[in-house]
Design a protein around this motif. Structure first.
Motif, short mmCIF file in Angstrom:
data_model
loop_
_atom_site.label_atom_id
_atom_site.label_comp_id
_atom_site.label_asym_id
_atom_site.label_seq_id
_atom_site.Cartn_x
_atom_site.Cartn_y
_atom_site.Cartn_z
N LYS A 2 0.81 -1.22 0.00
CA LYS A 2 0.00 0.00 0.00
C LYS A 2 0.85 1.27 0.00
N VAL A 3 2.16 1.10 0.04
CA VAL A 3 3.03 2.28 -0.06
C VAL A 3 2.84 2.96 -1.42
N LEU A 4 2.27 2.22 -2.37
CA LEU A 4 1.93 2.77 -3.68
C LEU A 4 1.00 3.98 -3.54
N LEU A 5 0.03 3.89 -2.62
CA LEU A 5 -0.93 4.97 -2.44
C LEU A 5 -0.25 6.23 -1.91
N ILE A 6 0.75 6.03 -1.05
CA ILE A 6 1.49 7.18 -0.52
C ILE A 6 2.31 7.82 -1.62
N SER A 7 2.97 6.99 -2.42
CA SER A 7 3.81 7.51 -3.51
C SER A 7 2.98 8.32 -4.50
N SER A 8 1.82 7.80 -4.87
CA SER A 8 0.98 8.48 -5.86
C SER A 8 0.41 9.79 -5.31
N SER A 9 0.00 9.80 -4.05
CA SER A 9 -0.54 11.03 -3.46
C SER A 9 0.55 12.09 -3.32
N LEU A 10 1.76 11.67 -2.96
CA LEU A 10 2.88 12.61 -2.88
C LEU A 10 3.20 13.20 -4.25
N LEU A 11 3.17 12.35 -5.27
CA LEU A 11 3.45 12.81 -6.62
C LEU A 11 2.40 13.81 -7.08
N GLY A 12 1.12 13.51 -6.87
CA GLY A 12 0.06 14.42 -7.27
C GLY A 12 0.14 15.76 -6.56
N ALA A 13 0.39 15.72 -5.25
CA ALA A 13 0.46 16.95 -4.46
C ALA A 13 1.66 17.80 -4.87
N THR A 14 2.81 17.17 -5.05
CA THR A 14 4.02 17.91 -5.42
C THR A 14 3.90 18.50 -6.82
N LEU A 15 3.27 17.74 -7.72
CA LEU A 15 3.04 18.25 -9.08
C LEU A 15 2.13 19.48 -9.06
N GLY A 16 1.09 19.45 -8.23
CA GLY A 16 0.20 20.59 -8.11
C GLY A 16 0.94 21.83 -7.64
N PHE A 17 1.82 21.66 -6.64
CA PHE A 17 2.62 22.79 -6.16
C PHE A 17 3.58 23.28 -7.23
N TRP A 18 4.24 22.34 -7.94
CA TRP A 18 5.23 22.70 -8.97
C TRP A 18 4.62 23.60 -10.04
N LEU A 19 3.35 23.37 -10.37
CA LEU A 19 2.69 24.18 -11.39
C LEU A 19 2.57 25.65 -10.96
N TYR A 20 2.55 25.90 -9.65
CA TYR A 20 2.53 27.26 -9.14
C TYR A 20 3.94 27.81 -8.93
N ASN A 21 4.89 26.91 -8.77
CA ASN A 21 6.23 27.31 -8.34
C ASN A 21 7.24 27.44 -9.47
N TYR A 22 7.06 26.65 -10.55
CA TYR A 22 8.05 26.67 -11.63
C TYR A 22 7.96 27.98 -12.43
#
Length: 373
Positions: A189-209
């Motif tokens: 189930k660590v897959l769920l953590i990895s995917s949620s971290l990726l989605g959240a970080t990608l959302g922030f990156w779109l504001y930050n890059y």
């Protein structure tokens, strides 16, 4: 047929977790940006900071809230209690640091206490360094200090990399893509953590890059974000090496390559500071992004060049891993890459120093000519 259905279900579930976290961050950041000045979470120009205008420090809050909501709604609290509680405590420490600027040593001690407690709750320790000639290099009692120091190293390496728009978040996203692949193979189930971290970080990156149509980031991550991301990435990576946690385990030696770029940078910085008699805990403008900026690269060029270096390290390490170089091969190749990196960085700095000296000499010569005339 049954395995295929399970695989498809897991893949759909992974997409859902990531998309939910992505939407939460994209929707939450505009609200948090407006609240930032009232909470005193604004990064002001001055000192080592070269931004022209005050910028909200709420990216870490958005990432933390999105990931936490996603994980709790997925009923993962029981299995990853230590990680969630530890991540929350580290988030609070980072938030306090963003607001009041904590001193380095007390912050490091707090991180060490929180990380060791979180790992003890979940029983996630790096028990082995791999194998040598079919002999397992078990750490024994050393697993506790080595695991804690390894996670603290990743936390602070990611934190120190957060110096330019889109830099730390972009490197984290690249790392998460590789972690995600191993998480899918692990069957846990660590897959769920990895995917949620990726989605959240990608959302922030779109504001930050710093895109071509945007001259600067509209929001910063802050220590509340870099500390949580560093801890989460290191936790997942170590979790994937444990046979009692996953069906397919990751080679412990590969973990160095998984965080190659941040580890190269922090090691080079510590080496230079200790060599020159400076404190390794103090902040400074001696990281790879500072050196590239001083060599004439602009912000976007510097960030893209570091993205490429991070991707190169990840790809090279993964290739060596899949070509079965073994633990010793992975360790030796990483050491070789680290020495090469330090050599290149020192050459860049020597070039800057030589240009400064040459400029000073030419200025003094011009002054003498003016005085003589």
């Amino acid at each position: 047929m049954e395995n295929l259905i399970v695989s498809i279900t897991d893949h759909i579930l992974f997409q859902a977790e990531g998309i939910i976290a992505l939407i939460l961050v994209l929707a939450g950041l505009p609200i948090l940006r407006r609240l930032a000045p009232k909470a005193g979470l604004v990064d002001h120009p001055g000192g080592r900071k070269r931004q022209c205008t005050p910028t909200p420090l709420v990216g870490g809050i958005a990432i933390f809230l999105a990931v936490t909501v996603t994980l709790i709604s997925s009923n993962l609290f029981t299995e990853f209690k230590g990680m969630i509680l530890g991540g929350t405590a580290l988030f609070i420490v980072g938030l306090i640091d963003d607001r009041f600027d904590l001193q380095a040593k007390p912050r490091f001690v707090l991180q060490a206490v929180i990380v060791s407690t979180a790992l003890a709750i979940d029983g996630v320790w790096l028990t082995s360094l791999g194998s040598l000639a079919e002999t397992e290099l078990n750490l024994g009692i050393l697993q506790y200090p080595i695991t804690i120091l390894a996670i603290l190293g990743v936390i602070n390496a990611i934190n120190m990399l957060d110096g330019l728009d889109g830099l730390a978040s972009g490197v984290v996203i690249l790392t998460l893509f590789f972690i995600l692949g191993f998480s899918i193979e692990s069957g846990s189930k660590v897959l769920l953590i990895s995917s949620s971290l990726l989605g959240a970080t990608l959302g922030f990156w779109l504001y930050n890059y710093r895109f071509r149509w945007r001259s600067k980031a509209s929001v910063y991550m802050g220590d509340s974000g870099t500390i949580v991301l560093g801890f989460s990435l290191a936790y997942i990576a170590i979790y994937l090496t444990l046979p009692q946690k996953t069906t397919v385990t990751l080679e412990p030696a590969y973990l160095l390559w998984l965080f190659a770029l941040p580890l190269w940078d922090i090691t080079a910085v510590l080496f230079k500071r200790i060599k020159s008699g400076r404190s390794p805990f103090l902040a400074g403008r001696d990281h790879v992004h500072h050196i590239l900026l001083n060599n004439g690269f602009n912000v976007r060029q510097t960030v893209l060049l570091i993205y490429g270096s991070a991707l190169l390290g990840l790809s090279l390490g993964t290739s060596l891993y899949y070509f079965k170089f073994g633990s010793i091969g992975l360790y030796l190749s990483f050491i070789a890459s680290l020495l090469f990196y330090i050599k290149v960085i020192l050459r860049f700095e020597q070039k800057i120093s030589a240009e400064v000296i040459e400029l000073d000499i030419s200025k003094s010569q011009n002054k003498k000519k003016q005085n003589n005339t």
